[in-house]
Every structure is written in C-alpha cells, then in structure tokens.
Design an enzyme around this catalytic site. Structure first.
Site, mmCIF file in Angstrom:
data_model
loop_
_atom_site.group_PDB
_atom_site.id
_atom_site.type_symbol
_atom_site.label_atom_id
_atom_site.label_comp_id
_atom_site.label_asym_id
_atom_site.label_seq_id
_atom_site.Cartn_x
_atom_site.Cartn_y
_atom_site.Cartn_z
ATOM 1 N N ASN A 10 0.864 -1.178 0.000
ATOM 2 C CA ASN A 10 0.000 0.000 0.000
ATOM 3 C C ASN A 10 0.904 1.233 0.000
ATOM 4 O OD1 ASN A 10 -1.838 2.024 0.488
ATOM 5 N ND2 ASN A 10 -2.274 1.416 2.606
ATOM 6 N N LYS A 12 0.085 4.255 -0.286
ATOM 7 C CA LYS A 12 -0.590 5.422 0.314
ATOM 8 C C LYS A 12 -0.411 6.651 -0.584
ATOM 9 C CE LYS A 12 0.275 3.419 4.813
ATOM 10 N NZ LYS A 12 0.114 3.572 6.236
ATOM 11 N N HIS A 96 -9.449 0.749 4.934
ATOM 12 C CA HIS A 96 -8.170 1.014 5.612
ATOM 13 C C HIS A 96 -8.422 1.938 6.799
ATOM 14 C CE1 HIS A 96 -4.089 2.312 6.431
ATOM 15 N NE2 HIS A 96 -3.673 1.266 5.738
ATOM 16 N N GLU A 98 -6.871 4.363 7.924
ATOM 17 C CA GLU A 98 -6.668 5.799 7.659
ATOM 18 C C GLU A 98 -7.913 6.398 7.009
ATOM 19 O OE1 GLU A 98 -2.949 5.435 5.574
ATOM 20 O OE2 GLU A 98 -1.940 4.925 7.443
ATOM 21 N N GLU A 168 -5.183 -5.283 10.559
ATOM 22 C CA GLU A 168 -4.226 -4.200 10.741
ATOM 23 C C GLU A 168 -4.508 -3.472 12.049
ATOM 24 O OE1 GLU A 168 -2.305 -3.067 6.793
ATOM 25 O OE2 GLU A 168 -3.977 -1.721 7.089
ATOM 26 N N GLY A 174 2.411 2.118 10.721
ATOM 27 C CA GLY A 174 3.320 3.247 10.565
ATOM 28 C C GLY A 174 4.029 3.645 11.856
ATOM 29 N N SER A 214 3.550 -2.297 10.302
ATOM 30 C CA SER A 214 5.005 -2.268 10.477
ATOM 31 C C SER A 214 5.690 -3.586 10.115
ATOM 32 C CB SER A 214 5.355 -1.822 11.902
ATOM 33 O OG SER A 214 4.859 -0.511 12.138
HETATM 34 C C1 PEP Z 1 -0.698 0.040 5.973
HETATM 35 O O1 PEP Z 1 -0.782 1.226 5.736
HETATM 36 O O2 PEP Z 1 -1.561 -0.737 5.530
HETATM 37 C C2 PEP Z 1 0.433 -0.433 6.758
HETATM 38 C C3 PEP Z 1 0.408 -1.653 7.220
HETATM 39 O O3 PEP Z 1 1.448 0.469 6.973
HETATM 40 P P1 PEP Z 1 2.880 0.162 7.669
HETATM 41 O O4 PEP Z 1 3.414 -1.107 7.044
HETATM 42 O O5 PEP Z 1 3.715 1.355 7.302
HETATM 43 O O6 PEP Z 1 2.654 0.018 9.111
#
Ligand code: PEP
Length: 261
Positions: A10, A12, A96, A98, A168, A174, A214
């Site tokens: 992703n 973003k 997601h 976000e 997630e 992040g 992460s």
């Molecule tokens: C994501 O945005 O779906 C995600 C898992 O981000 P990160 O790997 O940066 O934590």
C-alpha cells in the site's frame, strides 16, 4: 488447508508517476522468479494505469487504495469502480484505518463499498483492526467481530471474485510497533471464526487473512510463519524496492538483487 501467500504493498499518498513506474520496474525484475505467492501493488490513483502497464507482462497485480460505492454521479473528487478497473486495477483496498479515521468511513459505508466491489467483480482487500485504546480495554474480539459482522452480513461469499481480509491493528500501522506473531495469529484465528459464523467454516478456511502493521524485512518471516497468517499488507516498507522484495521473498535463500534504473 493451504492458502497461497499474498504480499500487497500500500503506497498510500506517495510516489509521483515517474517514481511509481521506477519502483514497479524494479519490483518486476526483483520478483520475477516468485511464482508461488501473489504480489499486489496499490499505488495512488494517478499511477494506477502507468503501474498496471509496467507490470502487465508479469504476475504482479495492481490494486486501488479506495473507490466510491456509487457507479457514477455528482461526487466531486471521487473515483468510481469502473474508473479503477479501466486503469488496470484488479483489486481494491476497502476500509483502511486511515480512511476510517480521516474520512469517517463507517461500517455502513464500508458495507456499501463491499457490495459494490462484489457486483463490479473487483477483488477486495478488506481491512479491520482495533485501536490501542480498544486493545488496552480488552475489546479486541468485540471490535473485530463487529467490524466483520456489520460490513459482511447480507453479502454472500460467492458474490466476491475474491475477498481477502487484512488484520491491521491501528496501533501498529506506521509506528514500528509490530504485533507479536502470537498476538497477530490469535487475532487471525478469531477473525476466521467470525468469518465461519458469517459464511461457513469451509469458506472461512479458504479466505486469506493478511497481517498489516510495520511489517519489515527483519520481522516478516516470523509473522508470516504463523499458521493463520496468509500474507502481509505492507505500507512503509513497500515504498523501497529492496525492502518489499525482501518481504516478498521472506523465507527464500535467494539473493536479493535489485536492478538499478
Ligand atoms: C498500511 O498502511 O496498511 C500499513 C500496514 O502500513 P505500515 O506497514 O507502514 O505500518
């Protein structure tokens, strides 16, 4: 039940068109020997078509990060299901955290988006996950259950071309704070049980559940080695070709050689 491993990136709100093409070209070469797992790249809308064209003669697939639930109309700034498939996307990320957090996407709206994706035959990566506060309050099971039940109830699994769930935990996205492999696997087992309640145990056994939060080259093997973790949705580490390649090839001995362009 053996499920095929899936690694999705992703990107973003990162990468201009030329940067996106460059990353896609590098991944196409660095991952060209990978044929036992699925790779999906999710660039921003503006780079969907250029990235899809870049990887079209490889096994890499492309996904959008979002889409509107209506097919067309007066929704300034939005992008329709047909627009993303026309640009070359086979997949869409829905729900997601976000988008839930910054764009107020709730379970009712996500249900509409899931229904539209099913009708429009777009493969779905559907994200769920608890916040840190919800985990601290012991509400993980309650939150994950309602996120699945309130969005998927009323939809038939065969309606989807493919439905993949991404667990997630919001506190891990992040932040560098990865869930432990045991925490993640436990959540995945719970999600699979809820999927069995919504659909059937057989269907739940076939649905891939990705972990996101992460994931990095150094922790991928441990997380992805868990019984109920069928892949990863990767944010930050998917923006660098060598990191994402290392995650894609997490348990292979193969040397990772990145072609420079
Ligand atoms: C994501 O945005 O779906 C995600 C898992 O981000 P990160 O790997 O940066 O934590």
């Amino acid at each position: 039940m053996s499920r095929r491993m899936m690694l999705a990136g992703n990107w973003k709100m990162n990468k201009t068109i030329s940067e996106a093409i460059n990353l896609a070209v590098r991944l196409k070469y660095s991952c060209n020997s990978v044929n036992d797992r699925d790779i999906v790249l999710c660039p921003p809308y503006t780079s969907l078509k250029p990235v899809a064209e870049t990887v079209k003669d490889s096994s890499i697939e492309v996904g959008a990060q979002n889409m509107h639930h209506q097919l067309s109309g007066p929704y300034t700034g939005e992008v329709s299901p047909e627009m993303i498939t026309d640009a070359g996307a086979d997949w869409v990320i829905i729900g997601h955290s976000e988008r839930r957090q910054h764009f107020s996407e709730d379970n009712q709206l996500l249900h509409e988006k899931l229904a539209t994706a099913a009708r429009e035959e777009i493969k779905v990566i559907f994200c769920v996950g608890e916040t840190e506060q919800q985990r601290d309050e012991g509400k993980v099971a309650e939150v994950l259950t309602s996120q699945l039940k309130e969005t998927l109830s009323g939809l038939d699994h065969p309606d989807f071309v493919e439905l993949v769930i991404a667990y997630e935990p919001v506190w891990a996205i992040g932040t560098g704070n990865t869930a432990t492999p045991e925490q993640a696997n436990q959540a995945h087992q719970l999600l699979r049980q809820v999927l069995a309640d919504i659909f059937t145990a057989e269907i739940a056994g076939q649905i891939r559940i990705l972990y996101g939060g992460s994931v990095k080259p150094h922790n991928a093997a441990q997380l992805l080695g868990q019984s109920d973790i069928d892949g990863a949705l990767v944010g930050g580490a998917s923006l660098a070709a060598d990191d994402f390649t290392a995650i894609v090839k997490f348990d292979t001995e193969e040397n990772i050689s990145i072609v420079d362009f």
